[in-house]
Scaffold this active site. Structure first.
Site, PDB file in Angstrom:
ATOM      1  N   HIS A  75      47.073  43.392  55.914  1.00  0.00           N
ATOM      2  CA  HIS A  75      45.751  43.611  55.323  1.00  0.00           C
ATOM      3  C   HIS A  75      44.817  44.415  56.215  1.00  0.00           C
ATOM      4  CE1 HIS A  75      42.710  41.678  52.317  1.00  0.00           C
ATOM      5  NE2 HIS A  75      42.446  42.940  52.539  1.00  0.00           N
ATOM      6  N   ASP A  88      46.722  42.898  42.201  1.00  0.00           N
ATOM      7  CA  ASP A  88      46.541  43.022  43.641  1.00  0.00           C
ATOM      8  C   ASP A  88      45.802  41.786  44.151  1.00  0.00           C
ATOM      9  OD1 ASP A  88      46.256  45.331  46.013  1.00  0.00           O
ATOM     10  OD2 ASP A  88      44.631  43.862  46.020  1.00  0.00           O
ATOM     11  N   THR A 108      41.006  48.424  41.154  1.00  0.00           N
ATOM     12  CA  THR A 108      39.676  48.241  40.582  1.00  0.00           C
ATOM     13  C   THR A 108      39.597  46.856  39.971  1.00  0.00           C
ATOM     14  OG1 THR A 108      37.996  49.236  39.139  1.00  0.00           O
ATOM     15  CG2 THR A 108      40.265  49.148  38.292  1.00  0.00           C
ATOM     16  N   THR A 109      38.417  46.420  39.610  1.00  0.00           N
ATOM     17  CA  THR A 109      38.280  45.105  39.000  1.00  0.00           C
ATOM     18  C   THR A 109      37.032  45.052  38.137  1.00  0.00           C
ATOM     19  OG1 THR A 109      38.420  42.723  39.454  1.00  0.00           O
ATOM     20  CG2 THR A 109      36.896  44.000  40.814  1.00  0.00           C
ATOM     21  N   THR A 110      37.016  44.140  37.213  1.00  0.00           N
ATOM     22  CA  THR A 110      35.881  43.888  36.339  1.00  0.00           C
ATOM     23  C   THR A 110      36.170  42.611  35.572  1.00  0.00           C
ATOM     24  OG1 THR A 110      34.533  44.728  34.508  1.00  0.00           O
ATOM     25  CG2 THR A 110      36.875  45.272  34.475  1.00  0.00           C
ATOM     26  N   SER A 111      35.139  41.950  35.105  1.00  0.00           N
ATOM     27  CA  SER A 111      35.339  40.782  34.244  1.00  0.00           C
ATOM     28  C   SER A 111      35.150  41.144  32.774  1.00  0.00           C
ATOM     29  CB  SER A 111      34.372  39.660  34.640  1.00  0.00           C
ATOM     30  OG  SER A 111      33.020  40.107  34.527  1.00  0.00           O
ATOM     31  N   TYR A 171      41.836  36.911  50.408  1.00  0.00           N
ATOM     32  CA  TYR A 171      40.975  36.656  49.254  1.00  0.00           C
ATOM     33  C   TYR A 171      41.052  35.192  48.799  1.00  0.00           C
ATOM     34  CZ  TYR A 171      41.580  41.745  48.651  1.00  0.00           C
ATOM     35  OH  TYR A 171      41.668  43.102  48.827  1.00  0.00           O
TER      36      TYR A 171
END
Length: 348
Positions: A161, A94, A296-299, A99
């Protein structure tokens, strides 16, 4: 519902349908074979999407508060993070013009495809338009150029958006342009994001194809009940983001501690069968509440794998588990993050 198998894992897919108001529900139409990626009729478009999407907003947003002071600069850390998500098993990316992360998404996808030999059809790309609203078709051309060759000239889901832009154009005119991109084949499905009830009503009336998706903030502290009812009436699927908001910033959400305590208790019960963390229960709760897509997101690669387990964990939750999480927030005012300083809805 279909499943996609890779690396011995099975991931749930959501079926996104757009239809005209006043027409029979898409489920009443003759069904195409389950293996087909897309089926169309005079009143319905069906696109199959992975339920768990890896987001490139929040901390990755380009600009002074994001990955680069220069939005035109490619963020190699983001490219590598997206590739890690793809290696973990994510197949839905996404991104958005707002962004400034379309270049990174395209580079990561291209490099991963080169490494694995997987075809474009194995992946699902979502992007969103926020400028050039008078010509969303040209904006999509620009987005596809930023995504590069790996996108192969199309996105799977193209969203408006936000409903906040100067007039003209009107919401209805913008939506007409979005539908044209789908008919032209550069977007397999089209939808909206951060739309309120009034925005949905102003976008597509009777006899007009409705958005396939409305991507909005959704968590126990922001249930958006009225909005979700209106979306259900119109056949607009719920895609959720911001599910970890109260968990990540409890100081901004009075009562978040109480909700988190209930989520932790549910997680402890689920852990007797599957070892999952509290944050996964947030995404799982959204799926059980009817969200077709959870962004969702994370590194962290361990958390990527945990998030991907959410559709499987959703089947482990009882109705009492889901109700307990929802009810824990019932005693507190509904609250959400503002978008561009705009209130998204007077929903509760």
């Amino acid at each position: 519902m279909a499943t996609y198998h890779t690396s011995s894992r099975s991931f749930a897919f959501a079926e996104l349908r757009s239809r005209r108001l006043g027409a029979p529900a898409a489920a009443e139409q003759p069904a195409e074979p389950a293996a087909a990626d897309e089926a169309t009729s005079s009143i319905a478009t069906v696109v199959v999407a992975p339920s768990m999407a890896f987001g490139t907003g929040s901390r990755w947003k380009a600009g002074p508060a994001g990955n680069s002071a220069d939005p035109g600069t490619v963020s190699r850390p983001l490219v590598d993070t997206i590739k890690a998500a793809l290696r973990a098993g994510f197949r839905h990316i996404d991104c958005a013009e707002y962004y400034g992360t379309e270049r990174e998404a395209g580079l990561a996808l291209g490099e991963f495809r080169a490494e694995t030999g997987l075809p474009r059809s194995a992946f699902f790309l979502t992007t969103k338009v926020s400028t050039s609203m008078s010509d969303v078709s040209a904006a999509l051309d620009a987005a596809l150029a930023r995504l590069g060759a790996a996108a192969e000239g199309y996105v799977d889901l193209y969203l408006v958006h936000m409903p906040f832009f100067p007039t003209p154009p009107s919401l209805r005119d913008v939506w007409a342009g979005m539908l044209a991109t789908r008919r032209g084949g550069r977007a397999r499905a089209v939808g909206v994001s951060n739309y309120r009830i009034a925005d949905l009503e102003a976008t597509a009336g009777d006899g007009v194809e409705q958005p396939a998706v409305n991507q909005v903030e959704f968590h126990p502290r922001w249930l958006a009940r009225r909005l979700r009812r209106k979306m259900e009436e119109r056949g607009v699927a719920l895609a959720s983001y911001g599910g970890l908001g109260p968990l990540a910033a409890p100081d901004k959400f009075p009562g978040a501690e109480e909700v988190t305590a209930v989520v932790a208790a549910v997680a402890e019960r689920v852990a007797e069968r599957e070892r999952e963390r509290v944050r996964v229960l947030r995404a799982t709760w959204a799926l059980r509440q009817g969200a077709k897509i959870v962004v969702t997101t994370t590194s962290r690669e361990d958390r990527m794998r945990e998030y991907l387990a959410s559709p499987r964990v959703a089947a482990l939750l009882t109705d009492d588990d889901v109700a307990a999480i929802t009810d824990a927030a019932a005693g507190f005012p509904q609250k959400h993050k503002s978008f561009e300083d705009k209130k998204l809805d007077d929903d509760e």
